[in-house]
Each structure stands twice: as C-alpha cells, then as structure tokens.
Write a protein that holds these residues in place. Sequence first.
Motif, PDB file in Angstrom:
ATOM      1  N   TYR A  17       1.132  -1.343   0.113  1.00 13.72           N
ATOM      2  CA  TYR A  17      -0.132   0.040  -0.108  1.00 13.72           C
ATOM      3  C   TYR A  17       0.961   1.242   0.123  1.00 13.72           C
ATOM      4  O   TYR A  17       0.853   2.068  -0.838  1.00 13.72           O
ATOM      5  N   ASN A  18       1.930   1.242   1.048  1.00 23.34           N
ATOM      6  CA  ASN A  18       2.742   2.473   1.139  1.00 23.34           C
ATOM      7  C   ASN A  18       3.570   2.593  -0.065  1.00 23.34           C
ATOM      8  O   ASN A  18       4.038   3.618  -0.510  1.00 23.34           O
ATOM      9  N   SER A  21       1.677   4.303  -3.053  1.00 22.68           N
ATOM     10  CA  SER A  21       1.352   5.695  -2.405  1.00 22.68           C
ATOM     11  C   SER A  21       2.784   6.535  -2.553  1.00 22.68           C
ATOM     12  O   SER A  21       2.711   7.619  -3.147  1.00 22.68           O
ATOM     13  N   PHE A  22       3.882   5.654  -2.244  1.00 24.32           N
ATOM     14  CA  PHE A  22       5.282   6.503  -2.594  1.00 24.32           C
ATOM     15  C   PHE A  22       5.579   6.726  -4.020  1.00 24.32           C
ATOM     16  O   PHE A  22       5.973   7.895  -4.361  1.00 24.32           O
TER      17      PHE A  22
END
Lengths: 253, 253
Positions: A17-18, A21-22
């Motif tokens: 997920y991150n 997003s990153f």
Amino acid sequence: MQLPLGSLTPDQYVLVYNAFSFGLATFAAATIFFWLGRSQVASEYKTAMTITGLVTFIAFYHYFRIFESFDAAVSMTNGVVETTGKEFNRAYRYVDWLLTVPLLLIELILVMRLSQSETISRSTTLGIAAALMIALGYPGEVSAGIGSDRLLWGALSMVPFLYIVYSLYVGLGKAIQSQPENVRGLIGLARNVTVLSWFFYPVVYFAPFVVDLQGADAFVAIELGYTLADLIAKAAFGVLIFTIAVRKSAASA
Amino acid sequence: MQLPLGSLTPDQYVLVYNAFSFGLATFAAATIFFWLGRSQVASEYKTAMTITGLVTFIAFYHYFRIFESFDAAVSMTNGVVETTGKEFNRAYRYVDWLLTVPLLLIELILVMRLSQSETISRSTTLGIAAALMIALGYPGEVSAGIGSDRLLWGALSMVPFLYIVYSLYVGLGKAIQSQPENVRGLIGLARNVTVLSWFFYPVVYFAPFVVDLQGADAFVAIELGYTLADLIAKAAFGVLIFTIAVRKSAASA
C-alpha cells in the motif's frame, strides 16, 4: 493467474500500500520538477524536458490507478486482510510501459541533439522495438500460473529487449563520443542507468522460475521490484536528463 | 501497536481532525507561494524554489491522505467517538519524510550556491544519511506498544541524525562564513531552524518513555507534535529559503 491477495499479512499489505502511495507521490513531484525545470534549459532542450515530465506524469496516473485498484481489491479491517472480490488490475503497468518506455528512449536521444535524420531514425526504431518488447511480455504476465506461457512470451520479449540494449551500447556509443566533454560522462551514466534499471524488469519477470516464491511473497516481491525499477528508470533517470540539459544549455549560452 | 482511537474524547477527536486539516491547507498554500515566488528569483535559485515547493507539495499530499485515513478509521456520531475497524495508516508520515527530508537538506545546500562538486557531494551524503535516519525509525514506530523495539530502532536512527546535525554545524559552518554578508545571518537561522525543528521529532518519538502518557493522550500528543514540527521544518523553513534567494538575487543583479 489468481492473485494470492487474501493471504497477505497485515505488514505485507501495508508495505505494498505504502509503496504504491510512495510511487504516486514521487512521480507527481518529479513531473512538476521537470516541467518547472523546462524554463531553465535552452530552447533546443525544452522538448526533452517536456517528454521527461510526460513519462513521470503518465507513471503518476498509472500509480494512482494501481493504488486505487489495490485499495478496491483488498481491505484490512481490525487487522485482518481480506479480498473484496474485485479484480486487481495488473495490466496498468503494461499500459504504462507501452507509453513510457518508447518516450524514455526518445528522451535520451533528444538530449543528445543528434542530426535531425538520425534523431528520427533512432527514435523510430528504438520506439517500435520498445513497444514490441512490452506487447510481447504482456500475454506471459497475465497467463495462468508460472508456466510455459510466461516462459515463451518472456523469451520472445527478450529479442527486442536485447536489440535495444545492443543499440544503446554500440549505436549510441559512437554518438556519445561526439558529445561535449562536460556531459559525456553524464550521458554515458544515463545510458547505463537505462540498461541497468531495465534489466530489473526481466529479472522480476523470470524470478518466479528461479526462486521458489509462493503466493503472497511472490506478489510482494514482484510489485516492490517493479516499483523500485520504475522509480530509477523514470524519476532518477529524468534528473540525469535535466542535469545534462542544464549543462549543455550553459555551455551553448 | 493497536491505536487507542476509540477512547478519544470528542474534543480530542475534533482537535486532531482540525490539526490535520490545518496542515493540509497550510502546505497547499505554501506550495503555491513557493512556486509563484520562483519567478522572483535569479535563475541560479530557481531549482531551490522548485524543490522548496516540492517539499510542501509532497507534505500536502500526505496530509490529505492522513486526513482521509483518520476520517475513515474514526467517526463521531451524536457526540460519540467510535472506531470503524479501518486501519489508521501511521506510515504515511514516514513515506513523507523519506521523500521530503533529503529534499529539505538539498534545498538548504542549493540556496548556498557552493561549487558544483561540493553541492553534489554534500547533497549525496546528507540525503543518504537522512533517508537512513527515517528508514531506521520506522520499525520502532510501528512496533507493538512502547517497548524495547521502539527504543532500539530509535537509538539506531539517532546515529545518522547526529551525523546530520554535526555536518550542518561543522561542515556547513565554514561555508556559511563565505556567504554574502546580507544573507549570512539568514542562512545561519535557516540552519538553526532545521536543527531545532528536527529535534522535535526524536522528542515526540521518545516522549512516551519519559512522560506517562497513555492511550488517547499519547496519540494526540504524538500527532499534534509531529504536525507542528512539520509546519516549522517545511513551510516556515521554506519562507526563509525564499527570503535568502530573493536577497541573493538582488545582490547579484
């Protein structure tokens, strides 16, 4: 291939997920950096900067879609990861590459400022080879399981891939020698970053045949691997192109 | 760590909610200020202004995500605060810092206009140290409870932190002395704002070991503390960078 999204651990879920997003945030920021930087280069390098920003803009769009698709396909409630039944669209990466990979090669050719005829011929052959490489890899990526289809299409995709690597080293090698001395090293570096970061993709593609990664682990490794490769091949590569364009502009001023 | 979101009082809920919205609005406004201000500085400071705006743009994106994540994880209906079961993603701050903290240091180096080789070497070493500092703090932040894991990773993260503080004072100290007189004080101030606002982060990180804050109180203190530190380190710091760039541009004109 049925994606093993339901067996992601909470830590794996948050990590993927991150990472998406990153990627999204980095490509958005990189796009603005390149388009603002356009005003800092001489007019003959403005198209190169426009395209450098287009590549990260298209990647930003696709990471937004990938993020939303992942968010819709998997959810974590009270610390438990569950699939929702919605499909995670793995094709976004290929749609992205089909657009961005030919542009990346054109970016490198434009910043070299070869003759008009050489710019057109190299952009055309390398652009077509890149599009063919992506199109041939796709059926293998979406084929069921890690089997002979993935192997066959992957092998076919390697033909244009190796042609591009050969062209960058042998064909562009001579052209690099005729570049101004203050950027020759940087252009060689940009060429090497292209080739090295691109080798990431077949490594990730063929990894499941070599390493016994199963289910969720294979999914996490593939997604993080592609994300890292994209960040280097598009954003970090773009910073090199910008630096080359600034230096060549200063030299010609 | 299971977040004690369900035990937030209505006042605490509204306070955190508004702090996130305040951060979002401030970073959006700051971004536009810095990018519009780009046209007011000489060409050699334009990249510094681009990056100053990128830092607040990336922070704006993450405060938007943090706001949405908090909104999805907790709700207040008829004056009663309840968790929804959705996860509050605490990692967004770390994803943000991983991108913005190296850029903040590069911003400060760029506005000083050191030699090309010094700019590249300082940006590289400080950028890598900053990324390492964030990456080492992360496992402690997401570890269960306020225990030995938080202490260990926090302590490891302090090594690159102290290296950066040392570099800013000793390494950049000499370079500051060679800056034009009309900005020497401001650059020293920018350096001090960096170091002082950065000390906020380990203070917030280690506070739960010193002050007996439990549950919701600890959550509110951590979130408000980080938000305040971000506002000073990114937006207020950016205004200093802009002022320095404007004064140096006037001096060189």
